[in-house]
Design an enzyme around this catalytic site. Structure first.
Site, PDB file in Angstrom:
ATOM      1  N   HIS A  77     -24.567  -7.096 -23.771  1.00  0.00           N
ATOM      2  CA  HIS A  77     -24.435  -7.195 -22.195  1.00  0.00           C
ATOM      3  C   HIS A  77     -22.872  -6.660 -21.862  1.00  0.00           C
ATOM      4  O   HIS A  77     -22.448  -7.526 -21.856  1.00  0.00           O
ATOM      5  CB  HIS A  77     -24.555  -8.551 -21.108  1.00  0.00           C
ATOM      6  CG  HIS A  77     -24.757  -7.888 -19.700  1.00  0.00           C
ATOM      7  ND1 HIS A  77     -25.528  -8.589 -18.943  1.00  0.00           N
ATOM      8  CD2 HIS A  77     -23.983  -7.308 -19.186  1.00  0.00           C
ATOM      9  CE1 HIS A  77     -25.334  -7.689 -17.448  1.00  0.00           C
ATOM     10  NE2 HIS A  77     -24.154  -6.822 -17.601  1.00  0.00           N
ATOM     11  N   HIS A 111     -20.464  -3.221 -19.899  1.00  0.00           N
ATOM     12  CA  HIS A 111     -20.380  -2.133 -19.526  1.00  0.00           C
ATOM     13  C   HIS A 111     -19.560  -1.347 -19.849  1.00  0.00           C
ATOM     14  O   HIS A 111     -18.162  -1.358 -19.557  1.00  0.00           O
ATOM     15  CB  HIS A 111     -19.863  -2.537 -17.587  1.00  0.00           C
ATOM     16  CG  HIS A 111     -20.546  -3.448 -16.855  1.00  0.00           C
ATOM     17  ND1 HIS A 111     -21.826  -2.278 -16.615  1.00  0.00           N
ATOM     18  CD2 HIS A 111     -21.284  -4.685 -17.582  1.00  0.00           C
ATOM     19  CE1 HIS A 111     -23.068  -4.367 -15.883  1.00  0.00           C
ATOM     20  NE2 HIS A 111     -22.240  -4.402 -16.299  1.00  0.00           N
ATOM     21  N   LYS A 162     -33.259  -2.128 -17.748  1.00  0.00           N
ATOM     22  CA  LYS A 162     -32.537  -3.395 -16.738  1.00  0.00           C
ATOM     23  C   LYS A 162     -33.344  -3.419 -15.267  1.00  0.00           C
ATOM     24  O   LYS A 162     -32.985  -2.256 -14.864  1.00  0.00           O
ATOM     25  CB  LYS A 162     -30.927  -2.929 -16.938  1.00  0.00           C
ATOM     26  CG  LYS A 162     -30.297  -3.774 -15.939  1.00  0.00           C
ATOM     27  CD  LYS A 162     -29.620  -4.960 -16.419  1.00  0.00           C
ATOM     28  CE  LYS A 162     -29.080  -5.497 -15.410  1.00  0.00           C
ATOM     29  NZ  LYS A 162     -27.965  -5.893 -15.488  1.00  0.00           N
ATOM     30  N   HIS A 187     -30.879  -8.507 -14.010  1.00  0.00           N
ATOM     31  CA  HIS A 187     -29.645  -8.774 -13.160  1.00  0.00           C
ATOM     32  C   HIS A 187     -30.482 -10.305 -11.989  1.00  0.00           C
ATOM     33  O   HIS A 187     -31.782  -9.421 -10.896  1.00  0.00           O
ATOM     34  CB  HIS A 187     -28.774  -8.085 -12.378  1.00  0.00           C
ATOM     35  CG  HIS A 187     -28.202  -8.833 -11.675  1.00  0.00           C
ATOM     36  ND1 HIS A 187     -26.570  -8.490 -11.989  1.00  0.00           N
ATOM     37  CD2 HIS A 187     -27.705  -9.406 -10.130  1.00  0.00           C
ATOM     38  CE1 HIS A 187     -25.764  -8.886 -11.445  1.00  0.00           C
ATOM     39  NE2 HIS A 187     -26.966  -9.603  -9.858  1.00  0.00           N
ATOM     40  N   HIS A 241     -26.559 -12.807 -17.765  1.00  0.00           N
ATOM     41  CA  HIS A 241     -25.787 -13.591 -17.210  1.00  0.00           C
ATOM     42  C   HIS A 241     -25.664 -15.029 -16.496  1.00  0.00           C
ATOM     43  O   HIS A 241     -25.475 -14.717 -14.675  1.00  0.00           O
ATOM     44  CB  HIS A 241     -24.025 -12.517 -16.285  1.00  0.00           C
ATOM     45  CG  HIS A 241     -25.046 -11.147 -15.814  1.00  0.00           C
ATOM     46  ND1 HIS A 241     -25.979 -11.662 -14.458  1.00  0.00           N
ATOM     47  CD2 HIS A 241     -24.389 -10.539 -15.452  1.00  0.00           C
ATOM     48  CE1 HIS A 241     -26.326 -10.759 -14.067  1.00  0.00           C
ATOM     49  NE2 HIS A 241     -25.959  -9.812 -14.648  1.00  0.00           N
ATOM     50  N   ASP A 297     -20.358  -8.983 -20.448  1.00  0.00           N
ATOM     51  CA  ASP A 297     -20.523  -8.441 -18.878  1.00  0.00           C
ATOM     52  C   ASP A 297     -18.898  -8.348 -18.617  1.00  0.00           C
ATOM     53  O   ASP A 297     -18.600  -8.019 -17.285  1.00  0.00           O
ATOM     54  CB  ASP A 297     -20.721  -9.186 -17.768  1.00  0.00           C
ATOM     55  CG  ASP A 297     -21.119  -8.632 -16.512  1.00  0.00           C
ATOM     56  OD1 ASP A 297     -21.390  -7.431 -16.620  1.00  0.00           O
ATOM     57  OD2 ASP A 297     -21.866  -9.204 -15.753  1.00  0.00           O
TER      58      ASP A 297
HETATM   59  O1  DOR Z   1     -19.372  -8.642 -12.063  1.00  0.00           O
HETATM   60  C1  DOR Z   1     -20.349  -7.713 -11.509  1.00  0.00           C
HETATM   61  N1  DOR Z   1     -19.865  -6.249 -12.401  1.00  0.00           N
HETATM   62  N2  DOR Z   1     -21.781  -7.436 -12.004  1.00  0.00           N
HETATM   63  C2  DOR Z   1     -22.410  -6.864 -12.059  1.00  0.00           C
HETATM   64  O2  DOR Z   1     -23.555  -6.801 -11.945  1.00  0.00           O
HETATM   65  C3  DOR Z   1     -22.231  -5.280 -12.490  1.00  0.00           C
HETATM   66  C4  DOR Z   1     -20.638  -5.166 -13.039  1.00  0.00           C
HETATM   67  C5  DOR Z   1     -19.627  -4.234 -13.399  1.00  0.00           C
HETATM   68  O3  DOR Z   1     -20.854  -3.036 -13.194  1.00  0.00           O
HETATM   69  O4  DOR Z   1     -19.645  -3.784 -12.548  1.00  0.00           O
HETATM   70 ZN    ZN Z   2     -23.540  -6.688 -16.238  1.00  0.00          ZN
END
Ligand code: DOR
Ligand code: ZN
Length: 344
Positions: free
Chosen positions: A12, A14, A98, A135, A173, A246
């Site tokens: 997971h 970003h 997702k 989520h 998460h 995450d």
């Molecule tokens: O803390 C987070 N940041 N939780 C999420 O679900 C998305 C993520 C983000 O993309 O910044």
């Molecule tokens: Zn995330």
């Protein structure tokens, strides 16, 4: 002291896009062979064509001589069609879909407002064996922010699993004992990712001596008893819990403001942070399965063959990284000591 493990994957992550991608990608590629890449860009990655283009941009941003495989995901919307799902399942690079409840987190406005509108897409995912990544928070503003994960289990996840008993689902998460218990009670098609920050911190960290925007993420950190439950789940030996950082980069100026973005950046030292958490409960011997085996097995992908090594060696993390022109990116534990160091 050193430990060595099979090269891990991040289930997971970003990565963002453009200049942000170029900054954060080397951190992840140094540690992980593969990562499940979240689709919450603006606009969201909601078609296979968009996922394919995003994948090419990630590969193009990789520094030479770094091997890394991005595992792409599609952003589920009220309009995702059966054809979109078929194309995803037929592609060799989209590995999951997702679900962001609309409004739950960063770039989730295009998310699902009513899951019943996704019934045909979900049925097709179940048929094709394409996993749904959730989520798991309700968005009802009248529900206390610390209770939104539990409320999601009762109102959305439990009914969803009843409607689609053969759907593969990753509860992303997880942050509560309720979620850990729910996953343990589930069958072989239900897995969960756990972040390093939810294993290391409880909600006091958001308010330690003042407001700490770099400890604000979603789902928000919970009380200590929940952190303990997550540690027990991660180190239990259950094969349905696996590593998902995450790691979510946001520029300093968008975190240190009156209304700051949610996300902890951990990619710079992900494995070190997990090692510290596992060591804290005497479970370093369980780290390899959690980081390197369970996720691959759940997704039906081959385990990696290379190795990485960690040394028990204090080092100080950078206080920030250059990010997006003149801004910076503040990592978790900025300028503080870490107990483990990954060796190159
Ligand atoms: O803390 C987070 N940041 N939780 C999420 O679900 C998305 C993520 C983000 O993309 O910044
Ligand atoms: Zn995330």
């Amino acid at each position: 002291m050193q430990i060595s493990l099979t090269r891990p994957d991040d289930w997971h992550l970003h990565l963002r896009d453009g200049a942000a991608l170029a900054t954060v990608l080397p951190h992840t590629a140094r540690q992980f062979a593969r990562a499940i890449v979240m689709p919450n860009l603006r606009p969201p990655v909601s078609t296979v064509a968009a996922a394919g283009e995003y994948r090419q941009r990630i590969i193009a941003a990789l520094p030479p001589a770094m091997a890394f495989e991005p595992l792409m995901t599609l952003y589920l919307t009220d309009r995702t069609s059966v054809d979109d799902i078929r194309r995803a399942a037929d592609s060799d690079f989209v590995h999951a879909v997702k679900l962001y409840p609309a409004g739950a987190t960063t770039n989730s406005d295009a998310g699902v407002s009513n899951l019943r509108q996704c019934d045909r897409a979900l049925a097709e995912m179940q048929r094709c064996g394409l996993p749904l990544l959730v989520h798991g928070e309700v968005t009802d503003p009248t529900i206390d922010v610390f209770d939104r994960e539990k409320a999601f289990i009762d109102a959305v996840l439990q009914p969803l699993l009843r409607r689609y008993p053969a759907l593969k689902v990753v509860f992303e998460h997880i942050t509560t004992s309720d979620a850990a218990d729910f996953v343990v009670a589930g069958g072989p098609l239900l897995g969960a990712t756990i972040t390093a920050h939810h294993l290391l911190y409880n909600r006091n960290a958001i308010f330690a001596g003042g407001i700490r925007p770099h400890h604000y993420c979603l789902p928000v950190l919970k009380r200590e008893s929940h952190r303990q439950a997550l540690l027990r789940a991660a180190t239990s030996g259950s094969r349905r819990f696996f590593l998902g950082t995450d790691s979510a980069p946001h520029a300093r100026t968008t975190k240190e403001v009156a209304c700051g973005c949610a996300g902890c950046y951990t990619a710079h030292a992900a494995l070190e942070l997990y090692a510290e958490a596992f060591e804290s409960v005497g479970a370093l011997d369980r780290l390899e399965a959690f980081a390197s085996f369970n996720g691959a097995d759940f997704y039906g992908l081959p385990r990696n063959s290379g190795k990485v090594s960690l040394a028990r060696d204090d080092w100080r993390t950078p206080t920030e990284f250059a990010y997006l022109g003149g801004d910076t990116l503040v990592p978790l534990r900025a300028g503080e000591l870490l107990r483990w160091r990954m060796l190159d």
